[in-house]
Design an enzyme around this catalytic site. Structure first.
Site, short mmCIF file in Angstrom:
data_model
loop_
_atom_site.label_atom_id
_atom_site.label_comp_id
_atom_site.label_asym_id
_atom_site.label_seq_id
_atom_site.Cartn_x
_atom_site.Cartn_y
_atom_site.Cartn_z
CB SER A 1 41.27 42.47 44.19
OG SER A 1 40.51 41.53 43.47
CE1 TYR B 1 37.60 42.11 48.41
CE2 TYR B 1 37.41 41.73 46.04
CZ TYR B 1 38.13 41.65 47.22
OH TYR B 1 39.39 41.11 47.20
#
Length: 242
Positions: A135, A148
């Protein structure tokens, strides 16, 4: 068939980028191993030459068994897209530690289980591609993304090490680092303030971009000659500045 294209395996294939990549490789003529926790969603895709397995990537044995079954039918996995992941975004001081556990187990251990299921075969054949879902949050940090971000930084670090390790065996490691994409990622966000802020930011930049765009980049990178590697794909909406 001697001219059949090689097998492509995808975790988290039931929606979002995983689904888009499954459709793209199917349209290109590849047989597929599609894995996800929602078998009904895999079945609804209706893709030909596909082995569909209900697999939680935290279950190393189930993942390896799915790979063996698909390889018995279609030959060796030539690309593993380690895509399955969750985003339990939230205020780190208020967030239940169980949310951390889920992200760590799926986004890190699940990725390694996916790699483990195919890596030695790729080394033996001196051919193969690992596509690792990271990401933009694996390149920079964001408020309310603490754990995350940690899991995605892990994917980057492991991928860099694997790329160096596997290069002499002609096995490629490609990292995919998307920004805001139109997927179901927000479905896992329970923190109302975080969710509202994310949606406001997404709206301010005119929305996310289609998962199909990411899939096109992945198939283009895969189709390069084996001696050429696109090491990382970073894709965001044009207006996403951070």
């Amino acid at each position: 068939m001697a001219d059949r294209k090689p097998l492509v395996a995808i975790t988290g294939a039931s929606s979002g980028i995983g689904e888009a990549v499954a459709r793209a490789f199917s349209a290109a003529g590849h047989p597929l191993l599609l894995m996800a926790r929602r078998l009904d969603r895999l079945e609804a895709l209706g893709l030909p030459d596909a082995v569909l397995k209900k697999v939680d990537v935290r279950d190393r044995d189930a993942l390896a068994a799915a790979v063996r079954e698909a390889e018995d039918a279609y030959g060796p996995v030539d690309m593993m897209f380690a895509n399955a992941g969750v985003a339990r975004l939230g205020d780190i001081a208020a967030q239940p530690p169980e949310d951390w556990d889920e992200m760590i187990d799926i986004n890190t251990k699940g990725v390694m289980n996916s790699v483990h299921a195919v890596m030695n075969g790729m080394i033996a054949r001196k051919h193969g591609t690992l596509v690792m879902m990271s990401s933009i949050a694996g390149r920079k940090v964001y408020p309310d993304h603490t754990v995350y971000c940690g899991t995605k930084f892990f994917v980057h670090a492991v991928s860099e090490s694997l790329r160096e390790y596997l290069a002499p065996h002609d096995v490629r490691v490609i990292v995919v680092s998307p920004g805001i994409i139109d997927t179901e990622v927000l479905d896992g966000v329970k923190d109302e303030t975080t969710l509202a802020n994310y949606r406001a930011n997404k709206a301010a930049i005119g929305g996310g971009i289609s998962a199909d765009i990411v899939a096109e980049l992945i198939i283009d990178a895969y189709d390069k000659p084996q001696r050429a590697i696109v090491q990382e794909i970073v894709i965001t909406p044009t207006r996403q500045k951070y």
